[in-house]
Design an enzyme around this catalytic site. Structure first.
Site, PDB file in Angstrom:
ATOM      1  CD  GLU A  33      -2.539   1.875   0.270  1.00  0.00           C
ATOM      2  OE1 GLU A  33      -2.486   2.682  -0.197  1.00  0.00           O
ATOM      3  OE2 GLU A  33      -3.428   0.692  -0.211  1.00  0.00           O
ATOM      4  N   GLY A  39      -7.594   1.801   1.646  1.00  0.00           N
ATOM      5  CA  GLY A  39      -7.637   2.485   0.140  1.00  0.00           C
ATOM      6  C   GLY A  39      -8.546   3.818   0.142  1.00  0.00           C
ATOM      7  CB  CYS A  41     -13.365   2.258  -0.044  1.00  0.00           C
ATOM      8  SG  CYS A  41     -15.062   1.987   0.449  1.00  0.00           S
ATOM      9  N   GLY A 184     -21.525  16.425 -13.234  1.00  0.00           N
ATOM     10  CA  GLY A 184     -21.560  15.027 -13.260  1.00  0.00           C
ATOM     11  C   GLY A 184     -22.670  14.709 -12.211  1.00  0.00           C
ATOM     12  N   GLY A 274     -16.438  10.945 -13.342  1.00  0.00           N
ATOM     13  CA  GLY A 274     -15.866   9.683 -13.770  1.00  0.00           C
ATOM     14  C   GLY A 274     -14.771   9.297 -12.899  1.00  0.00           C
ATOM     15  CG  HIS A 446     -47.453  -4.337   9.706  1.00  0.00           C
ATOM     16  ND1 HIS A 446     -47.713  -3.211   9.050  1.00  0.00           N
ATOM     17  CD2 HIS A 446     -48.338  -3.812  10.803  1.00  0.00           C
ATOM     18  CE1 HIS A 446     -48.707  -2.561   9.316  1.00  0.00           C
ATOM     19  NE2 HIS A 446     -49.190  -2.686  10.371  1.00  0.00           N
TER      20      HIS A 446
END
Length: 467
Positions: A33, A39, A41, A184, A274, A446
């Site tokens: 890494e 990362g 995310c 975007g 993107g 419910h």
């Protein structure tokens, strides 16, 4: 002799999960890494953005306290505290991944990797973060290098950390902007637009095609726009951005629509046009790795055309989703370990965490028409769902698409409160090849908003009860 059974390059939700699964299966694993474990995310994407969105949702809900018989005085927000909470969430997740690496005896190598020709698999040459270099070899190498925000420098759309932001800048700005143009209208653009609008910014979203959230079902897309506009967000669709310029105290976004030119002005611009796969500079060309429009080409088991080299997640193509990367990582790890795994393809949900939320899986109505499928479509609005009415979350609906001949559920599309949690029910149904009989026979608790899933399925076959 290879030092490891598997080297994973990249520690996002695809890479670190693949490393854990491989270790569980008895493989000796290392993960490389260059920035932070988890990362994009966990550090700059999926997780910390949801922290921001939750703060925005909580603040915006205060303006509706009267609807619940409540009142509050001197309501406000501390923008720096909101940002710091988000960063704290990211730090917590990073620590969690660090713990998981230690628990699973995975060696973490901090540095930037490059591939060179090897024996069983490419050699991995690492420029160490601490200085110097290290070359490691393994029986198999897995690329989980992810992607970054796309830049279009030829029109000036390139993050500068000041007036033009990509996701990183939008997540940790120095101050709350008064006005924003978002370029975007996919999930990233809509989520940032939703967050900043919740805190009071003037938000205009520009989209090149004729509707927002263009990958979603058209009916959901139109409903989402109406809901966002009620919150004060503005949209310019069918517009081409021709130039982004900085001047004065803000930014100017030149657009063209129907042959007419116009300039939008705001304090900042967020680019959400993107992503670009992080496949450059890691030696793929020299190895002869097959590529498709910047992404690595893989087979049904995430193998590339190069012996011993796998690729997963964003760098291997759409959909660019963390849960898709994790799924591919697990599949690839099991395949590497010699398990007879089924094909990697399975239904994958898409989620947008705005207000209201949007979630979908499978084919859209327009996709079914284009494929000339004979379908049955059912809908059910939350405005007549008991839990939604009680909670004051009546915006939105559930839409389902069945194959008319087989009864198989082939698509589901939802807009409303917490539908990103509910969509997994339909994902499971499609994965298990459920038919209308299966779904009609399920007992839904419910009162819950999930009852709308049942009613929409009944509606497709003319059996809806509560409308």
């Amino acid at each position: 002799m290879a030092e490891f059974d598997l080297i994973v390059i990249g520690s996002g939700p695809g890479g670190y999960v693949a490393a854990i699964r491989a270790s569980q299966l008895g493989l000796k694993v290392a993960i490389v890494e260059r920035e932070s474990l988890g990362g994009i995310c966990l550090n700059w994407g999926c997780i910390p953005t949801k922290a921001l969105l939750k703060s925005g949702e909580k603040y915006e809900s205060l303006s509706h306290l009267k609807d619940y018989g409540l009142s509050a005085e001197k309501v406000g927000f501390d923008f720096d505290a909101i940002i710091q909470r988000s960063r704290g969430v990211a730090a917590t997740m990073n620590k969690g991944v660090t713990f998981l690496m230690k628990k699973n005896k995975i060696e973490v190598i901090e540095g930037t990797a490059k591939l060179e020709k090897g024996a069983a698999a490419p050699k991995v040459v690492i420029a160490l973060k601490a200085g110097g270099s290290r070359t490691v070899e393994a029986k198999t190498v897995m690329l989980a290098v992810g992607a970054r925000a796309k830049a279009i420098p030829q029109i000036g759309l390139e993050a500068d950390g000041d007036r033009i932001w990509a996701y990183r800048e939008a997540m940790a700005p120095k101050k709350m902007p008064v006005s924003i143009v978002v370029i975007g209208s996919g999930a990233i653009g809509i989520e940032f637009g939703s967050f900043y609008r919740a805190l009071g910014a003037e938000v205009t979203v520009v989209e090149a095609v004729d509707r927002i959230l263009p990958v979603e079902d058209e009916e959901v897309s139109k409903a989402a726009r109406r809901s966002f506009e009620k919150r004060g967000m503005k949209f310019r669709v069918g517009c081409k951005v021709t130039r982004v310029s900085k001047g004065g105290k803000g930014v100017q976004v030149a657009i063209e629509a129907d042959g007419k030119a116009e300039t939008l002005e705001a304090e900042v611009c967020i680019s959400a046009v993107g992503i670009t796969a992080n496949t450059d500079g890691i030696g793929l060309e020299a190895l002869g790795v097959n590529m498709d429009r910047g992404h690595i080409t893989i087979d049904g088991h995430c193998q590339t055309n190069v012996k011993g080299l796998y690729a997963i997640g964003d760098c291997a193509g759409a959909p660019w989703l963390a849960h898709k990367a994790s799924h591919e990582g697990i599949h690839a790890a099991e395949h590497i370990a010699g398990y007879k795994t089924p094909n990697v393809h399975s239904p994958i949900a898409g989620c947008t965490y705005a207000q209201p939320q949007v979630a979908s899986v499978g084919i859209t109505e327009q996709g079914a028409r284009e494929a000339k499928l004979d379908v049955k479509i059912g809908r059910f609005p939350f405005k007549v769902n008991g839990k939604a009415v009680a909670a004051g979350d009546t915006d939105g609906f559930v839409k389902v698409i069945f194959d008319a001949k087989t009864g198989a559920l082939i698509g589901a599309h939802m807009i409303g409160a917490e539908v990103t949690e509910m969509i997994q029910g339909f994902v499971t149904a499609i994965a298990m090849e459920a038919t209308e009989e299966d779904i009609h026979g399920i007992v839904y608790p419910h009162p819950t908003m999930s009852e709308a899933m049942h009613e929409a399925s009944l509606d497709a076959w003319g059996r809806v009860l509560h409308i």
